[in-house]
Structures are given as C-alpha cells and as structure tokens.
Design a protein around this motif. Structure first.
Motif, PDB file in Angstrom:
ATOM      1  N   GLU A 114       0.825  -1.213   0.000  1.00 40.97           N
ATOM      2  CA  GLU A 114       0.000   0.000   0.000  1.00 40.97           C
ATOM      3  C   GLU A 114       0.858   1.262   0.000  1.00 40.97           C
ATOM      4  OE1 GLU A 114      -2.428  -0.444   3.434  1.00 40.97           O
ATOM      5  OE2 GLU A 114      -3.815  -1.876   2.491  1.00 40.97           O
ATOM      6  N   LEU A 115       2.027   1.196   0.630  1.00 42.66           N
ATOM      7  CA  LEU A 115       2.912   2.355   0.698  1.00 42.66           C
ATOM      8  C   LEU A 115       3.773   2.496  -0.550  1.00 42.66           C
ATOM      9  CD1 LEU A 115       3.992   1.942   4.423  1.00 42.66           C
ATOM     10  CD2 LEU A 115       2.580   3.790   3.494  1.00 42.66           C
ATOM     11  N   ILE A 116       3.983   1.414  -1.262  1.00 45.77           N
ATOM     12  CA  ILE A 116       4.748   1.459  -2.510  1.00 45.77           C
ATOM     13  C   ILE A 116       3.898   2.026  -3.636  1.00 45.77           C
ATOM     14  CG2 ILE A 116       5.830   0.019  -4.299  1.00 45.77           C
ATOM     15  CD1 ILE A 116       6.603  -1.923  -2.021  1.00 45.77           C
ATOM     16  N   ARG A 117       2.590   1.776  -3.598  1.00 44.08           N
ATOM     17  CA  ARG A 117       1.700   2.081  -4.714  1.00 44.08           C
ATOM     18  C   ARG A 117       1.629   3.562  -5.100  1.00 44.08           C
ATOM     19  NH1 ARG A 117      -2.679  -0.150  -2.766  1.00 44.08           N
ATOM     20  NH2 ARG A 117      -2.067  -2.186  -3.557  1.00 44.08           N
ATOM     21  N   PRO A 118       1.534   4.513  -4.168  1.00 40.91           N
ATOM     22  CA  PRO A 118       1.340   5.911  -4.579  1.00 40.91           C
ATOM     23  C   PRO A 118       2.486   6.449  -5.434  1.00 40.91           C
ATOM     24  CG  PRO A 118       0.886   5.644  -2.234  1.00 40.91           C
ATOM     25  CD  PRO A 118       1.519   4.369  -2.695  1.00 40.91           C
ATOM     26  N   ASP A 119       2.148   7.336  -6.358  1.00 44.20           N
ATOM     27  CA  ASP A 119       3.169   8.011  -7.157  1.00 44.20           C
ATOM     28  C   ASP A 119       4.004   8.938  -6.283  1.00 44.20           C
ATOM     29  OD1 ASP A 119       2.140   6.970  -9.694  1.00 44.20           O
ATOM     30  OD2 ASP A 119       0.432   8.278  -9.309  1.00 44.20           O
ATOM     31  N   VAL A 120       3.364   9.534  -5.268  1.00 43.47           N
ATOM     32  CA  VAL A 120       4.065  10.400  -4.312  1.00 43.47           C
ATOM     33  C   VAL A 120       3.663   9.976  -2.902  1.00 43.47           C
ATOM     34  CG1 VAL A 120       4.467  12.754  -3.494  1.00 43.47           C
ATOM     35  CG2 VAL A 120       4.005  12.350  -5.922  1.00 43.47           C
ATOM     36  N   LEU A 121       4.653   9.692  -2.075  1.00 40.65           N
ATOM     37  CA  LEU A 121       4.427   9.411  -0.663  1.00 40.65           C
ATOM     38  C   LEU A 121       5.078  10.532   0.143  1.00 40.65           C
ATOM     39  CD1 LEU A 121       3.448   7.534   1.622  1.00 40.65           C
ATOM     40  CD2 LEU A 121       5.686   6.375   1.486  1.00 40.65           C
ATOM     41  N   ILE A 122       4.280  11.238   0.940  1.00 40.42           N
ATOM     42  CA  ILE A 122       4.784  12.323   1.769  1.00 40.42           C
ATOM     43  C   ILE A 122       5.054  11.772   3.170  1.00 40.42           C
ATOM     44  CG2 ILE A 122       4.324  14.601   2.741  1.00 40.42           C
ATOM     45  CD1 ILE A 122       2.386  15.094   0.416  1.00 40.42           C
ATOM     46  N   LEU A 123       6.323  11.838   3.587  1.00 40.42           N
ATOM     47  CA  LEU A 123       6.730  11.400   4.918  1.00 40.42           C
ATOM     48  C   LEU A 123       7.003  12.642   5.755  1.00 40.42           C
ATOM     49  CD1 LEU A 123       9.195   8.478   4.045  1.00 40.42           C
ATOM     50  CD2 LEU A 123       6.790   8.310   4.697  1.00 40.42           C
ATOM     51  N   ASP A 124       6.088  12.965   6.640  1.00 40.38           N
ATOM     52  CA  ASP A 124       6.205  14.164   7.465  1.00 40.38           C
ATOM     53  C   ASP A 124       6.971  13.852   8.756  1.00 40.38           C
ATOM     54  OD1 ASP A 124       5.625  16.906   7.825  1.00 40.38           O
ATOM     55  OD2 ASP A 124       3.930  16.428   9.120  1.00 40.38           O
ATOM     56  N   ASP A 125       7.746  14.824   9.233  1.00 37.77           N
ATOM     57  CA  ASP A 125       8.505  14.682  10.485  1.00 37.77           C
ATOM     58  C   ASP A 125       9.427  13.468  10.441  1.00 37.77           C
ATOM     59  OD1 ASP A 125       7.394  16.953  11.573  1.00 37.77           O
ATOM     60  OD2 ASP A 125       5.818  15.880  12.649  1.00 37.77           O
ATOM     61  N   PHE A 126      10.237  13.418   9.401  1.00 34.18           N
ATOM     62  CA  PHE A 126      11.215  12.336   9.237  1.00 34.18           C
ATOM     63  C   PHE A 126      12.400  12.593  10.166  1.00 34.18           C
ATOM     64  CE2 PHE A 126      14.713  10.133   7.100  1.00 34.18           C
ATOM     65  CZ  PHE A 126      14.130   8.943   6.713  1.00 34.18           C
ATOM     66  N   ALA A 127      13.016  11.516  10.667  1.00 35.19           N
ATOM     67  CA  ALA A 127      14.233  11.608  11.488  1.00 35.19           C
ATOM     68  C   ALA A 127      14.040  12.473  12.731  1.00 35.19           C
ATOM     69  CB  ALA A 127      15.404  12.126  10.655  1.00 35.19           C
ATOM     70  N   MET A 128      12.935  12.272  13.410  1.00 42.04           N
ATOM     71  CA  MET A 128      12.674  13.025  14.632  1.00 42.04           C
ATOM     72  C   MET A 128      13.494  12.493  15.813  1.00 42.04           C
ATOM     73  SD  MET A 128      10.323  15.497  14.464  1.00 42.04           S
ATOM     74  CE  MET A 128       9.346  15.544  15.975  1.00 42.04           C
ATOM     75  N   ARG A 129      13.786  11.186  15.812  1.00 39.81           N
ATOM     76  CA  ARG A 129      14.474  10.580  16.957  1.00 39.81           C
ATOM     77  C   ARG A 129      15.247   9.347  16.497  1.00 39.81           C
ATOM     78  NH1 ARG A 129       9.077   9.848  17.249  1.00 39.81           N
ATOM     79  NH2 ARG A 129       8.864  11.577  18.722  1.00 39.81           N
ATOM     80  N   GLN A 130      16.030   8.801  17.415  1.00 39.58           N
ATOM     81  CA  GLN A 130      16.797   7.583  17.148  1.00 39.58           C
ATOM     82  C   GLN A 130      15.860   6.450  16.744  1.00 39.58           C
ATOM     83  OE1 GLN A 130      20.292   7.480  17.880  1.00 39.58           O
ATOM     84  NE2 GLN A 130      20.455   5.459  16.929  1.00 39.58           N
ATOM     85  N   LEU A 131      16.250   5.694  15.718  1.00 38.54           N
ATOM     86  CA  LEU A 131      15.449   4.577  15.250  1.00 38.54           C
ATOM     87  C   LEU A 131      15.998   3.262  15.790  1.00 38.54           C
ATOM     88  CD1 LEU A 131      14.935   5.493  11.476  1.00 38.54           C
ATOM     89  CD2 LEU A 131      13.405   5.958  13.393  1.00 38.54           C
ATOM     90  N   SER A 132      15.115   2.320  15.991  1.00 41.23           N
ATOM     91  CA  SER A 132      15.553   0.968  16.331  1.00 41.23           C
ATOM     92  C   SER A 132      16.045   0.270  15.061  1.00 41.23           C
ATOM     93  CB  SER A 132      14.400   0.175  16.936  1.00 41.23           C
ATOM     94  OG  SER A 132      13.404  -0.077  15.952  1.00 41.23           O
ATOM     95  N   ALA A 133      16.735  -0.851  15.234  1.00 39.09           N
ATOM     96  CA  ALA A 133      17.213  -1.607  14.069  1.00 39.09           C
ATOM     97  C   ALA A 133      16.041  -2.054  13.202  1.00 39.09           C
ATOM     98  CB  ALA A 133      18.033  -2.806  14.533  1.00 39.09           C
ATOM     99  N   ALA A 134      14.943  -2.475  13.833  1.00 39.90           N
ATOM    100  CA  ALA A 134      13.771  -2.931  13.071  1.00 39.90           C
ATOM    101  C   ALA A 134      13.147  -1.771  12.293  1.00 39.90           C
ATOM    102  CB  ALA A 134      12.744  -3.550  14.015  1.00 39.90           C
TER     103      ALA A 134
END
Length: 207
Positions: A114-134
């Motif tokens: 479902e996330l691959i399908r759109p021509d444009v995916l807007i990711l808001d507030d990216f890299a706000m905090r440390q990410l886990s490995a998963a």
C-alpha cells in the motif's frame, strides 16, 4: 509519473494511511513567502512545476520547527493530485508504528504494498528521533521498493544529521544514499510561520 500497472487514480487530498485523515487543502499560492527572507521562494516555486515527479525524483524539505515545511509538502502533493497522481500523506512515526504492528499480525507485506503504490508518498517529520534496528530495516525496505517513485520528506534535521539516528551503519549508508542522491534538497530557514496563521482576537489592534 503513474505507471501502467497503477490502480484508478485517487484524486482525494493526501491522507494518512491508516486513519484516512483528510488534511485541509493548502496551496503554494497561499503560502506567505515574505515571512522570512531566508526562505528559498524561487526554488520552491520551481518545484511546483513537478519536473521532479515526472523524473521519479524526490524532495527533502528541512529546517527549524514551524517554518512551513508541512505546508509546502502538502501543497506540492496537491499539485501532483491535480495532474492525476496518486498521493499519500503520513507522519513517519505513524508509518513505522503500522509496519511494526504488521510484523506482529502478519500484515506487513500488505502494508508495504500500500505504501509502494502511490506516485508520491509524503513522509512528514522524518528523522525526529533515534530509530531501532527494526525501524531502520523497515524504512530501508520501503525506500528501496519505491525506487523510481517520488517521496516528499519533511525534517527538522539536515540530511547530514540523519546518519547517527540509524543503528546499523551499513543500513544507514544504503538507505540514505537512496534518499539523498535522488532528491532535491530545500533548506527552509527563518522564524516560525505559525504565528502568522494564529487566529486573531477581534479586539487585538496589533498587526
């Protein structure tokens, strides 16, 4: 632009993927570029021509809190919708939470599709905090599978500051190489844009 295998075009306003939240319509025309002399107005207006979308490239908008990054991201999304593109908007944290749940209930593959399908995916507030490995692995899979489809990313951090947030340096290098080297980077600086949008008290005589 949209591939031949795409489903019928979703011409709705960008929405959050799980909740289906419809955002208020915003445009480049209503954005106050005079709010700060540091805003790259010419670069942003040039992005409004959507050449990046036709080329399968992405846009990264970064700068301090409140300068209007989300407004510009949604405005570019609306322009893409008007040209027939399928556009989706989501907080990055919400996507990561949904994908984490997908591992638990075995809906991960469906969510990724479902996330691959759109021509444009807007990711808001990216890299706000440390990410886990998963979480980093999920982002890597999403970005890798979306090669050739555009992303619009908003972040309070410059892309050069994203590396320490990813625990695995190999994943970090691969993920950020795909994001940064195929993106138009827009530095948005200046004071907060939000006070300009604050409702006025009828008795307030200040301008």
């Amino acid at each position: 632009m949209p591939g031949r295998d795409q489903p019928p075009r979703d011409r709705r306003l960008p929405t959050a993927p799980a909740a289906g939240e419809v955002r208020a319509q915003v445009t480049l025309e209503e954005f106050d570029f005079t709010a700060s002399s540091k805003l790259p107005a010419a670069q942003i207006r040039d992005l409004g021509a959507l050449r990046w979308l036709h080329a399968g490239e992405s846009v990264i908008l970064f700068g301090p809190v409140g300068v209007g990054k989300t407004h510009i991201a949604q405005a570019l999304g609306h322009l893409a919708v008007r040209q027939g593109a399928h556009v989706r908007f989501a907080k990055t944290s919400r996507i990561l939470a949904d994908l984490a749940g997908g591992h638990a209930d075995r809906t991960w593959e469906k969510l990724i599709r479902e996330l691959i399908r759109p021509d444009v995916l807007i990711l808001d507030d990216f890299a706000m905090r440390q990410l886990s490995a998963a979480q980093a692995d999920d982002l890597y899979e999403l970005v890798s599978e979306r090669q050739g489809r555009s992303l619009i990313i908003t972040s309070n951090r410059a892309p050069s500051d994203w590396y320490p947030l990813l625990p695995n340096p190999v994943v970090a290098e691969s993920l950020l190489d795909r994001l940064i080297n195929t993106s138009h980077q827009v530095i948005m600086n200046g004071p907060s844009y939000r006070p300009n949008k604050r409702p006025r008290n009828p008795t307030d005589k200040t301008k």
